[in-house]
Design a protein around this motif. Structure first.
Motif, PDB file in Angstrom:
ATOM      1  N   MET A  92       0.810  -1.141   0.010  1.00 38.11           N
ATOM      2  CA  MET A  92       0.052  -0.022  -0.118  1.00 38.11           C
ATOM      3  C   MET A  92       1.018   1.145   0.107  1.00 38.11           C
ATOM      4  O   MET A  92       1.951   1.223   0.770  1.00 38.11           O
ATOM      5  N   ALA A  93       0.401   2.281  -0.520  1.00 40.48           N
ATOM      6  CA  ALA A  93       1.312   3.469  -0.451  1.00 40.48           C
ATOM      7  C   ALA A  93       1.514   3.879   1.044  1.00 40.48           C
ATOM      8  O   ALA A  93       0.706   3.910   1.843  1.00 40.48           O
ATOM      9  N   THR A  97       4.744   7.037   6.864  1.00 38.89           N
ATOM     10  CA  THR A  97       5.186   5.858   7.576  1.00 38.89           C
ATOM     11  C   THR A  97       6.667   5.519   6.948  1.00 38.89           C
ATOM     12  O   THR A  97       7.403   5.060   7.585  1.00 38.89           O
ATOM     13  N   TYR A  98       6.865   5.877   5.801  1.00 42.00           N
ATOM     14  CA  TYR A  98       8.119   5.667   5.125  1.00 42.00           C
ATOM     15  C   TYR A  98       9.477   6.463   5.806  1.00 42.00           C
ATOM     16  O   TYR A  98      10.522   5.976   5.660  1.00 42.00           O
ATOM     17  N   GLY A 150      19.699   8.451  -2.632  1.00 38.88           N
ATOM     18  CA  GLY A 150      19.197   7.844  -3.457  1.00 38.88           C
ATOM     19  C   GLY A 150      18.083   6.806  -3.021  1.00 38.88           C
ATOM     20  O   GLY A 150      18.024   6.441  -1.954  1.00 38.88           O
ATOM     21  N   PHE A 151      17.099   6.895  -3.787  1.00 33.32           N
ATOM     22  CA  PHE A 151      16.020   6.177  -3.625  1.00 33.32           C
ATOM     23  C   PHE A 151      16.268   4.648  -3.535  1.00 33.32           C
ATOM     24  O   PHE A 151      15.782   3.716  -2.595  1.00 33.32           O
ATOM     25  N   SER A 152      17.181   3.986  -4.507  1.00 30.46           N
ATOM     26  CA  SER A 152      17.439   2.609  -4.493  1.00 30.46           C
ATOM     27  C   SER A 152      18.445   2.346  -3.589  1.00 30.46           C
ATOM     28  O   SER A 152      18.225   0.946  -2.975  1.00 30.46           O
ATOM     29  N   TYR A 171       7.641   9.437  -6.067  1.00 29.19           N
ATOM     30  CA  TYR A 171       6.111   9.609  -6.293  1.00 29.19           C
ATOM     31  C   TYR A 171       5.548   8.343  -5.993  1.00 29.19           C
ATOM     32  O   TYR A 171       4.213   8.113  -6.286  1.00 29.19           O
ATOM     33  N   ASP A 172       6.051   7.299  -5.618  1.00 30.31           N
ATOM     34  CA  ASP A 172       5.353   6.111  -5.396  1.00 30.31           C
ATOM     35  C   ASP A 172       6.108   5.174  -4.475  1.00 30.31           C
ATOM     36  O   ASP A 172       6.835   4.155  -4.615  1.00 30.31           O
ATOM     37  N   MET A 173       5.937   5.613  -3.048  1.00 31.81           N
ATOM     38  CA  MET A 173       6.817   4.684  -2.202  1.00 31.81           C
ATOM     39  C   MET A 173       5.630   3.786  -1.339  1.00 31.81           C
ATOM     40  O   MET A 173       4.650   4.055  -0.971  1.00 31.81           O
ATOM     41  N   THR A 174       5.963   2.540  -1.411  1.00 29.41           N
ATOM     42  CA  THR A 174       4.817   1.386  -0.666  1.00 29.41           C
ATOM     43  C   THR A 174       5.594   0.759   0.223  1.00 29.41           C
ATOM     44  O   THR A 174       7.110   0.343   0.262  1.00 29.41           O
TER      45      THR A 174
END
Length: 273
Positions: A92-93, A97-98, A150-152, A171-174
């Motif tokens: 879920m997005a 909480t990220y 970095g996101f990765s 724009y799409d962290m799950t």
């Protein structure tokens, strides 16, 4: 649905506006100083009104949330035993909480000597950035961290600690309820961070200003250290609950529900333990 007897607990909650003003004043001063946490009286008696009373905890939560999408993960932190699992591996997005995973990334960088808490990030010290990110869910500091590392990298760090279904993409962290429980369990056991670092983080989580979810449901029955997420119809709460029934990781993620329902859900879960 059937209802249970009304009892309710009177207790104090964080006064979000007053505490946020104190935090803003500290940051504006350029000094890393203690922030005054303001409280106000609150009663959770209204949470008992119309609360489902019959069925298993899973059936009660289904009655409570109705047509909303939701997932729940609850773990006994002393034994590691799973207590409740409801769609807990469904991605879920993450909403905010990220930031628990960003907190881990920051702590990991400090503990491996890459940076110090006095290092600069987004015009503040890293310590101040961590505080704003957790206490009032500021976005600029975690965004600056992601831009730098970095996101990765942060995705891989989440995977390395067992949060295999958590992914950081612009724009799409799950994430999932189980992955949030995984990072909470790692902090609690000090398996992913030192006691000093987790004590610092838990202190911030205990004073974060958005407390209408799990903290309102637990009330005076325990101490709640949590991080919320909210975006569009998403409302999430990921918490360490320390209570007379033991210490638990409790994660409730919803789409199309309300903070009041999350508070009621945490109350139902607490009473089922």
């Amino acid at each position: 649905p059937a209802t249970i007897a009304v009892k309710g607990n009177a207790y104090q909650v964080i006064d979000a506006s007053a505490t946020a003003a104190s935090l803003s004043g500290m940051l504006a001063s350029g000094q890393n100083a203690p922030v005054a946490v303001s409280t106000k009286d609150f009663s959770n008696v209204e949470l008992y009104e119309g609360l489902p009373a019959s069925g298993t905890i899973e059936e009660k939560l289904q009655q409570l949330f109705g047509d909303a999408d939701y997932e729940v993960a609850v773990y006994d932190l002393k034994t590691g035993k799973s207590k409740i699992q409801i769609d807990a591996d469904t991605a879920m997005a993450s909403a905010s909480t990220y930031k628990l995973f960003i907190a881990y990334s920051m702590i990991h960088a400090v503990e491996t000597g890459q940076v110090t808490w006095d290092s600069a990030l987004n015009g503040m010290t890293l310590s101040s950035c961590m505080a704003t990110m957790i206490i009032n869910s500021d976005n600029s500091c975690p965004e600056a961290w992601l831009a730098r590392y970095g996101f990765s990298t942060v995705t891989q760090q989440a995977h390395d600690i067992g949060a295999a279904n958590t992914n950081f993409v612009p724009y799409d962290m799950t994430t999932t309820a189980n992955d949030l429980a995984t990072v909470l369990k790692g902090f609690y056991s000090n398996s992913i961070a030192s006691p000093d670092s987790t004590d610092q983080l838990f202190s911030l989580m205990e004073t974060q200003v958005y407390r209408e979810g799990i903290p309102a449901g637990i009330g005076s029955d325990g101490v709640v250290q949590d991080k919320v997420g909210f975006m569009d119809g998403l409302l999430h709460d990921a918490a360490i609950v320390r209570s007379d029934k033991g210490d638990y990781a409790m994660v409730i993620m919803t789409d199309g529900s309300s903070w009041n329902k999350i508070a009621q859900a945490s109350l139902l879960i607490y009473e089922s333990l």
